[in-house]
Design an enzyme around this catalytic site. Structure first.
Site, PDB file in Angstrom:
ATOM      1  N   GLU A  84       0.808  -1.225   0.000  1.00 35.09           N
ATOM      2  CA  GLU A  84       0.000   0.000   0.000  1.00 35.09           C
ATOM      3  C   GLU A  84       0.841   1.276   0.000  1.00 35.09           C
ATOM      4  O   GLU A  84       0.677   2.143   0.872  1.00 35.09           O
ATOM      5  CB  GLU A  84      -0.987  -0.018   1.176  1.00 35.09           C
ATOM      6  N   GLU A 118      -5.621  -8.714   0.562  1.00 36.67           N
ATOM      7  CA  GLU A 118      -6.301  -8.288   1.790  1.00 36.67           C
ATOM      8  C   GLU A 118      -7.755  -7.974   1.474  1.00 36.67           C
ATOM      9  O   GLU A 118      -8.065  -7.438   0.402  1.00 36.67           O
ATOM     10  CB  GLU A 118      -5.647  -7.051   2.425  1.00 36.67           C
TER      11      GLU A 118
HETATM   12  C1  BG6 Z   1      -4.401  -2.566   5.242  1.00 36.93           C
HETATM   13  C2  BG6 Z   1      -3.016  -2.781   5.788  1.00 36.93           C
HETATM   14  O1  BG6 Z   1      -4.478  -1.332   4.681  1.00 36.93           O
HETATM   15  O2  BG6 Z   1      -5.443  -2.540   6.175  1.00 36.93           O
HETATM   16  C3  BG6 Z   1      -2.956  -3.648   7.028  1.00 36.93           C
HETATM   17  O3  BG6 Z   1      -2.192  -3.330   4.786  1.00 36.93           O
HETATM   18  C4  BG6 Z   1      -4.065  -3.239   7.975  1.00 36.93           C
HETATM   19  O4  BG6 Z   1      -1.672  -3.530   7.593  1.00 36.93           O
HETATM   20  C5  BG6 Z   1      -5.399  -3.429   7.276  1.00 36.93           C
HETATM   21  O5  BG6 Z   1      -4.046  -3.899   9.197  1.00 36.93           O
HETATM   22  C6  BG6 Z   1      -6.613  -3.138   8.142  1.00 36.93           C
HETATM   23  O6  BG6 Z   1      -6.511  -1.855   8.701  1.00 36.93           O
HETATM   24  P1  BG6 Z   1      -6.723  -1.617  10.251  1.00 36.93           P
HETATM   25  O7  BG6 Z   1      -6.425  -0.187  10.482  1.00 36.93           O
HETATM   26  O8  BG6 Z   1      -8.139  -1.946  10.520  1.00 36.93           O
HETATM   27  O9  BG6 Z   1      -5.774  -2.524  10.929  1.00 36.93           O
END
Ligand code: BG6
Length: 478
Positions: free
Chosen positions: A167, A376
């Site tokens: 990202e 993700e």
């Molecule tokens: C993504 C990241 O953008 O979102 C992760 O690559 C992150 O590292 C995930 O944990 C979820 O975001 P958050 O803030 O809910 O942990």
């Protein structure tokens, strides 16, 4: 397009889940690892826990991989901690760090789980930041090149799927949140310089992967948030295009074509924020031919027109997990974001929008014609063990079912999608909400206040996902 039948997934589709070193490992001062900038950043997020223990994967590798195998995984996406591999500025390789990742990779391979490895997920070693100037300085480029070459040489015999920088677009768009803007006097200008240096690091990794890993494939990992215009007002459509350019397309065009688009060059000129591009830089970017896009997608956005005279409003993430805290930003003369009345939201105000998944895959396929894997996607929630000692996460099951179905719809539409790896396998540290915001298929018995027994408890979603995987995406258990 509507279809008469449920989607069909390719026979060799990679089903797994995802994590990142600093969010899952713990053991931050063990095995020769030195601190990373994100360790310091996570300490500022009180009252949430920092990353010193988190899921303690560092001490649970065999157990965690056995659980992945039990779930039926054919892939697992994780990241390597740079400061475990190269702990100091002398560039010496840390054998204990290499041994740790060898043990994880060997365990995965023994269970026929394909490793998908991220080289950089927010955890720059403190020595790179303090002694070389971090992302601000071109000295990071050679240090990063050295680190990735060590990884390719050490693990490339077993790891064929590599991801460069997680990202990068989000790190530039939300530099404050992720700590990248540290030390900047004029972030709006300096971020483009940092971005250019990151692009050069990404490009070096792509070139080195192809040079050193036989059969190796590598791609970037943009965070993608589909952006819909709020209405059919032509001005809203242009605002949505502006938002798309400034948060996503600038990066994706660079990765795919190895050059900066006309849009971004003009944007830099208009704002007098051109980065320092030196002889040889553009040739390097052009030489870095990616093999696929790894895509992170959780939610969608809505954009609308924002007149030049409107007041600027900074985006504010929901940091409490109580609905309604998210502040939609306004960027006068460019765009503003707004709520979407057609979708539900999580407790952190993240839009629950499965169609966004299909939209993203269609958009990326139409624009770049490169294979894609989801690295993700997931549902963050408050969770505690029930009286029966279990986690009944029906909302997560519903989320995953709908999202994966839309991955299937995109495949039916003709998109080349090779895998799905939701966030996250076990619960792990959220970027802003410690253990209070959980994403895992497997619960970790610990809290922000106290480190408990770190017991692994399979959530209902684990069993649901396992069934879906074993049917290769046919048994939706509606
Ligand atoms: C993504 C990241 O953008 O979102 C992760 O690559 C992150 O590292 C995930 O944990 C979820 O975001 P958050 O803030 O809910 O942990």
């Amino acid at each position: 397009m509507y279809y008469k039948k449920d989607p069909v997934f390719p026979a060799d589709f990679l089903w797994g889940a995802s994590s990142a070193a600093w969010q899952v490992e713990g053991g931050v001062a063990e095995g020769g690892r030195t601190p990373a900038i994100i360790d310091l950043n996570s300490k500022t997020k009180k009252p949430y826990a920092d990353n010193s223990v988190t899921a303690d994967h560092y001490h649970h590798v065999k157990e965690d991989v056995a659980l992945m195998a039990e779930c039926g995984f054919s892939s697992y996406r994780f990241s390597i901690s740079w400061s475990r591999i190269i702990p100091r500025s002398d560039g010496e390789v840390n054998p204990e760090g290499v041994a740790f990742y060898n043990s994880l990779i060997d365990e995965l391979v023994a269970h026929r789980i394909t490793p998908i490895v991220t080289l950089y997920h927010y955890d720059m070693p403190v020595w790179v930041d303090e002694e070389l100037g971090g992302w601000h300085s071109r000295r990071v480029i050679d240090a990063f090149d050295h680190y990735v070459r060590v990884c390719f040489n050490a693990f490339g015999d077993r790891v064929k799927y590599w991801l460069s920088i997680n990202e990068q677009n989000m790190q530039i768009c939300y530099g404050k949140w992720l700590g990248v803007d540290k030390g900047c006097k004029d972030w709006e200008k300096e971020k483009w310089q940092i971005n250019h240096i990151m692009n050069l690091c990404h490009a070096k990794a792509v070139v080195a992967c192809h040079e050193l890993v036989p059969g190796g494939k590598i791609g970037p990992v943009p965070g993608y948030v589909p952006i819909y215009p709020e209405s059919c007002r032509p001005e809203d459509q242009i605002a949505a295009m502006n938002a798309e350019e400034l948060t996503e397309k600038i990066w994706n065009d660079l990765y795919a074509y190895g050059e900066y688009s006309g849009f971004v060059r003009k944007y830099w000129r208009d704002h007098d924020i051109d980065p320092d591009i030196r002889p040889g830089d553009m040739e390097l970017l052009k030489a870095a031919k990616i093999d696929f896009f790894a895509l992170n997608c959780y939610r969608s956005n809505v954009a609308k027109d924002c007149k030049p005279g409107d007041a600027h409003t900074e985006l504010q993430l929901n940091k409490s997990g109580v609905k309604g805290e998210f502040v939609y930003p306004k960027y006068p003369g460019e765009y503003q974001l707004a709520a979407n009345p057609f979708v539900e939201t999580t407790d952190w105000d993240w839009e629950i929008d499965p169609i966004a998944m299909r939209y993203m895959l269609r958009y990326m396929w139409d624009h770049y014609h490169l294979p894609m894997m989801i690295t993700e996607n997931g549902f963050g929630a408050h969770e505690t063990l029930g009286e029966d000692g279990r986690i009944h996460d029906q909302a997560r099951i519903d989320f995953l079912r709908q999202q994966i179905y839309q991955v299937g719809m995109a495949i039916m539409d003709g998109c080349d999608v090779i895998g799905y790896n939701p966030w996250s396998f076990t619960d792990l540290l959220s970027t802003g909400n410690g253990m209070a915001k959980r994403y895992g298929l497997v619960f970790i018995n610990t809290t922000d206040e106290d480190v408990l027994d770190l017991r692994r408890v399979k959530k209902d979603s684990f069993y649901w996902y396992s069934n879906l995987i074993r049917s290769n995406g046919q048994d939706w258990q509606r």
